[in-house]
Design a protein around this motif. Sequence first.
Motif, PDB file in Angstrom:
ATOM      1  N   TYR A 119       0.853  -1.191   0.000  1.00 55.24           N
ATOM      2  CA  TYR A 119       0.000   0.000   0.000  1.00 55.24           C
ATOM      3  C   TYR A 119       0.888   1.240   0.000  1.00 55.24           C
ATOM      4  N   THR A 120       0.504   2.251  -0.775  1.00 54.47           N
ATOM      5  CA  THR A 120       1.283   3.491  -0.828  1.00 54.47           C
ATOM      6  C   THR A 120       0.407   4.742  -0.789  1.00 54.47           C
ATOM      7  N   ARG A 121      -0.858   4.610  -1.070  1.00 56.42           N
ATOM      8  CA  ARG A 121      -1.706   5.788  -1.221  1.00 56.42           C
ATOM      9  C   ARG A 121      -2.629   5.983  -0.032  1.00 56.42           C
ATOM     10  N   PHE A 122      -2.889   7.252   0.246  1.00 56.92           N
ATOM     11  CA  PHE A 122      -3.719   7.644   1.384  1.00 56.92           C
ATOM     12  C   PHE A 122      -5.033   6.870   1.397  1.00 56.92           C
ATOM     13  N   ASP A 123      -5.731   6.851   0.253  1.00 54.43           N
ATOM     14  CA  ASP A 123      -7.039   6.192   0.212  1.00 54.43           C
ATOM     15  C   ASP A 123      -6.930   4.685   0.428  1.00 54.43           C
ATOM     16  N   ILE A 159      10.864   7.331   7.896  1.00 55.86           N
ATOM     17  CA  ILE A 159      10.443   5.939   7.690  1.00 55.86           C
ATOM     18  C   ILE A 159       9.683   5.799   6.373  1.00 55.86           C
ATOM     19  N   LEU A 160       8.919   6.831   6.029  1.00 60.63           N
ATOM     20  CA  LEU A 160       8.234   6.889   4.737  1.00 60.63           C
ATOM     21  C   LEU A 160       8.692   8.142   3.995  1.00 60.63           C
ATOM     22  N   GLU A 161       8.610   8.079   2.684  1.00 56.76           N
ATOM     23  CA  GLU A 161       8.894   9.247   1.849  1.00 56.76           C
ATOM     24  C   GLU A 161       7.614   9.611   1.115  1.00 56.76           C
ATOM     25  N   ARG A 162       7.290  10.889   1.092  1.00 60.03           N
ATOM     26  CA  ARG A 162       6.093  11.388   0.410  1.00 60.03           C
ATOM     27  C   ARG A 162       6.500  11.798  -0.995  1.00 60.03           C
ATOM     28  N   ARG A 163       5.885  11.158  -2.002  1.00 55.86           N
ATOM     29  CA  ARG A 163       6.235  11.423  -3.407  1.00 55.86           C
ATOM     30  C   ARG A 163       4.975  11.729  -4.214  1.00 55.86           C
ATOM     31  N   PRO A 164       5.038  12.729  -5.089  1.00 56.69           N
ATOM     32  CA  PRO A 164       3.871  12.972  -5.952  1.00 56.69           C
ATOM     33  C   PRO A 164       3.759  11.857  -6.995  1.00 56.69           C
ATOM     34  N   TYR A 165       2.533  11.396  -7.207  1.00 57.68           N
ATOM     35  CA  TYR A 165       2.313  10.402  -8.264  1.00 57.68           C
ATOM     36  C   TYR A 165       1.333  10.929  -9.318  1.00 57.68           C
ATOM     37  N   GLN A 166       0.756  12.108  -9.051  1.00 54.87           N
ATOM     38  CA  GLN A 166      -0.184  12.712  -9.981  1.00 54.87           C
ATOM     39  C   GLN A 166      -0.024  14.225  -9.861  1.00 54.87           C
ATOM     40  N   GLU A 225       1.974   9.728  -2.814  1.00 53.80           N
ATOM     41  CA  GLU A 225       2.017   8.371  -2.264  1.00 53.80           C
ATOM     42  C   GLU A 225       3.075   8.352  -1.181  1.00 53.80           C
ATOM     43  N   TYR A 226       3.028   7.326  -0.355  1.00 54.63           N
ATOM     44  CA  TYR A 226       3.937   7.191   0.777  1.00 54.63           C
ATOM     45  C   TYR A 226       4.687   5.883   0.605  1.00 54.63           C
ATOM     46  N   VAL A 227       6.001   6.026   0.374  1.00 58.18           N
ATOM     47  CA  VAL A 227       6.847   4.884   0.034  1.00 58.18           C
ATOM     48  C   VAL A 227       7.857   4.655   1.157  1.00 58.18           C
TER      49      VAL A 227
END
Length: 160
Positions: free
Chosen positions: A37-41, A66-73, A80-82
């Motif tokens: 899982y990577t996306r908020f929803d 621990i997570l990296e916030r990256r734009p996917y759109q 997304e959170y990777v």
Amino acid sequence: MPGRTRPEDRECPLSTTIEHIGEWWTLLLLHDAFDGYTRFDQFQENLRISSSMLTSRLKTLVADGILERRPYQTNPVRHEYVLTEMGHSLRPVIVAMAAWGNARLAPEQRSMILVDADTGEEVEPVVIDAKTGRRLDDSRAYVFTAGPAAGPAMRARYTA
């Protein structure tokens, strides 16, 4: 969790780890991240967590590295959170916790098991010493002691 940490716990690696990942929702978020899982929803739908709680936990995991916030759109901007390298390094902790829970259940009562991705065979996770290969679950054979950076409180704890 700063209010729960005693001053002498600030140098304890267990206390500092719990400060980062010891909260209920954080552990479940990490479990979902390890499952892809990577996306908020996705997190919200799977965990049925409130938006405000999820936002708070994700911000903390990003701030802690621990997570990296990256734009996917881009239109509209969505992120997304990777898992970072540090995040990936927590997987053995989550695996060990799940294994501990499963060890207390009969095999037919286990709702989730760890298997070898290639063979499908169930595996038994254990924590071992990398040098000797010995299991570390014997608290008489392996004990904690003060390390080189230990302060007075930590040294006093392990001097007895």
